[in-house]
Design a protein around this motif. Structure first.
Motif, PDB file in Angstrom:
ATOM      1  N   GLN A  16       0.788  -1.131  -0.051  1.00  0.00           N
ATOM      2  CA  GLN A  16       0.099  -0.100  -0.016  1.00  0.00           C
ATOM      3  C   GLN A  16       0.817   1.416   0.004  1.00  0.00           C
ATOM      4  N   LYS A  17       1.852   1.261   0.586  1.00  0.00           N
ATOM      5  CA  LYS A  17       3.009   2.410   1.007  1.00  0.00           C
ATOM      6  C   LYS A  17       3.237   2.903  -0.633  1.00  0.00           C
ATOM      7  N   ARG A  19       1.899   1.978  -3.485  1.00  0.00           N
ATOM      8  CA  ARG A  19       0.587   2.336  -4.429  1.00  0.00           C
ATOM      9  C   ARG A  19       0.289   3.761  -4.170  1.00  0.00           C
ATOM     10  N   LYS A  20       0.109   4.275  -2.725  1.00  0.00           N
ATOM     11  CA  LYS A  20       0.004   5.545  -2.183  1.00  0.00           C
ATOM     12  C   LYS A  20       0.868   6.681  -2.852  1.00  0.00           C
ATOM     13  N   GLU A  21       2.342   6.231  -2.641  1.00  0.00           N
ATOM     14  CA  GLU A  21       3.130   7.017  -3.228  1.00  0.00           C
ATOM     15  C   GLU A  21       3.313   6.979  -4.675  1.00  0.00           C
ATOM     16  N   GLY A  23       1.008   6.563  -6.812  1.00  0.00           N
ATOM     17  CA  GLY A  23      -0.692   6.679  -7.346  1.00  0.00           C
ATOM     18  C   GLY A  23      -0.729   5.814  -8.682  1.00  0.00           C
ATOM     19  N   ILE A  88      -4.166   5.400 -10.253  1.00  0.00           N
ATOM     20  CA  ILE A  88      -5.453   5.505  -9.393  1.00  0.00           C
ATOM     21  C   ILE A  88      -6.142   6.793  -9.608  1.00  0.00           C
ATOM     22  N   LYS A  90      -8.524   9.860  -8.926  1.00  0.00           N
ATOM     23  CA  LYS A  90      -8.754  11.061  -7.954  1.00  0.00           C
ATOM     24  C   LYS A  90     -10.335  10.887  -7.599  1.00  0.00           C
ATOM     25  N   SER A 132     -13.579   5.390   5.948  1.00  0.00           N
ATOM     26  CA  SER A 132     -12.143   5.402   5.741  1.00  0.00           C
ATOM     27  C   SER A 132     -11.178   4.442   6.351  1.00  0.00           C
ATOM     28  N   GLU A 136      -8.111  -0.876   1.681  1.00  0.00           N
ATOM     29  CA  GLU A 136      -7.987  -0.123   0.675  1.00  0.00           C
ATOM     30  C   GLU A 136      -8.365  -0.783  -0.641  1.00  0.00           C
ATOM     31  N   TRP A 138      -7.637  -0.392  -3.638  1.00  0.00           N
ATOM     32  CA  TRP A 138      -6.674  -0.649  -4.709  1.00  0.00           C
ATOM     33  C   TRP A 138      -5.791  -1.941  -4.067  1.00  0.00           C
TER      34      TRP A 138
END
Length: 244
Positions: A16-17, A19-21, A23, A88, A90, A132, A136, A138
């Protein structure tokens, strides 16, 4: 030709780290990739093994890679031979259009999350609102479990209590799947609204309960000793009954 750095970057998207970084997230499998390419999601790159392209030559945009390279990129034990890297999207403002909206409160299991999204689409529910702290969207296991519904169902992550409180104040029906509630199969009226499914271990949380306007339950049959149903199974039963 794909580089070692690219392979390493794609492999990092299992976490996840990263994927978030970056995008980005990964889609694997022929059917999933076909669904992706027919959607409005932004495909960054598509890779396929030569063996896969021999069987499915229509994937002309895929860059050929070796079996070893695919194994290094894939998050699956048995790679299906085709893998897409996807941007990903927005998240926009919540704007639901379905007669019923599925709300997920703390769903932690990726398989349940993906199955609930897939089942929602089956019953014509194209809007899913998640707390929230749900798993996740994704996550590769969530993506796989949606079987392509991810590309057609709108999914939002938000402060679920605030969202439900606002909906209640606007006069919308908020259904809550509880152990004690009105028999789902004996509802006289089913006003359009929001169907809340709680987490696998705790059910609907105490701060969400005041937002529920229509407590419902799936009745036991034959004196069953089972305490509860799997979240995805319960969600499927409720969606089937509410939309029929």
């Amino acid at each position: 030709m794909i580089t070692k750095n690219t392979i390493k970057q794609i492999a990092s998207l299992r976490q996840q780290k990263f994927r978030k970084e970056l995008g980005l997230f990964v889609v694997e499998g022929r059917k999933m990739t076909e669904e992706l390419l027919h959607s409005d999601f932004d495909t960054v790159e598509l890779y396929a093994t030569e063996a896969f392209l021999k069987d499915y030559p229509s994937f002309t945009s895929a860059e050929p890679v070796s079996e070893v390279q695919m194994q290094q990129m894939s998050g699956l034990d048995t790679p299906p031979g085709i893998l897409a890297v996807v941007k990903i999207p927005k998240q926009g403002d919540i704007n639901t259009q379905s007669r019923y909206v599925l709300a997920l409160d703390g769903i932690a299991n990726p398989g349940n999350m993906g199955t609930l999204i897939r089942t929602a689409e089956w019953f014509g529910i194209r809007d899913v609102v998640c707390s929230s702290d749900c798993v996740e969207l994704w996550n590769p296991k969530v993506v796989q479990a949606t079987m392509g519904s991810l590309f057609r169902v709108k999914v939002w992550s938000t402060d679920l209590v605030a969202y439900l409180r606002k909906a209640k104040n606007e006069g919308k029906a908020v259904y809550g799947a509880l152990l004690e509630g009105e028999n789902l199969f004996q509802l006289n009226e089913k006003p359009e609204g929001i169907i809340v499914i709680g987490s696998e271990s705790h059910g609907i949380r105490t701060d969400v309960l005041p937002c529920i306007t229509h407590p419902i339950t799936i009745p036991h049959v034959g004196g069953s000793a089972t305490e509860s149903l799997n979240a995805a199974v319960a969600g499927a039963i409720i969606m089937a009954e509410m939309t029929r």
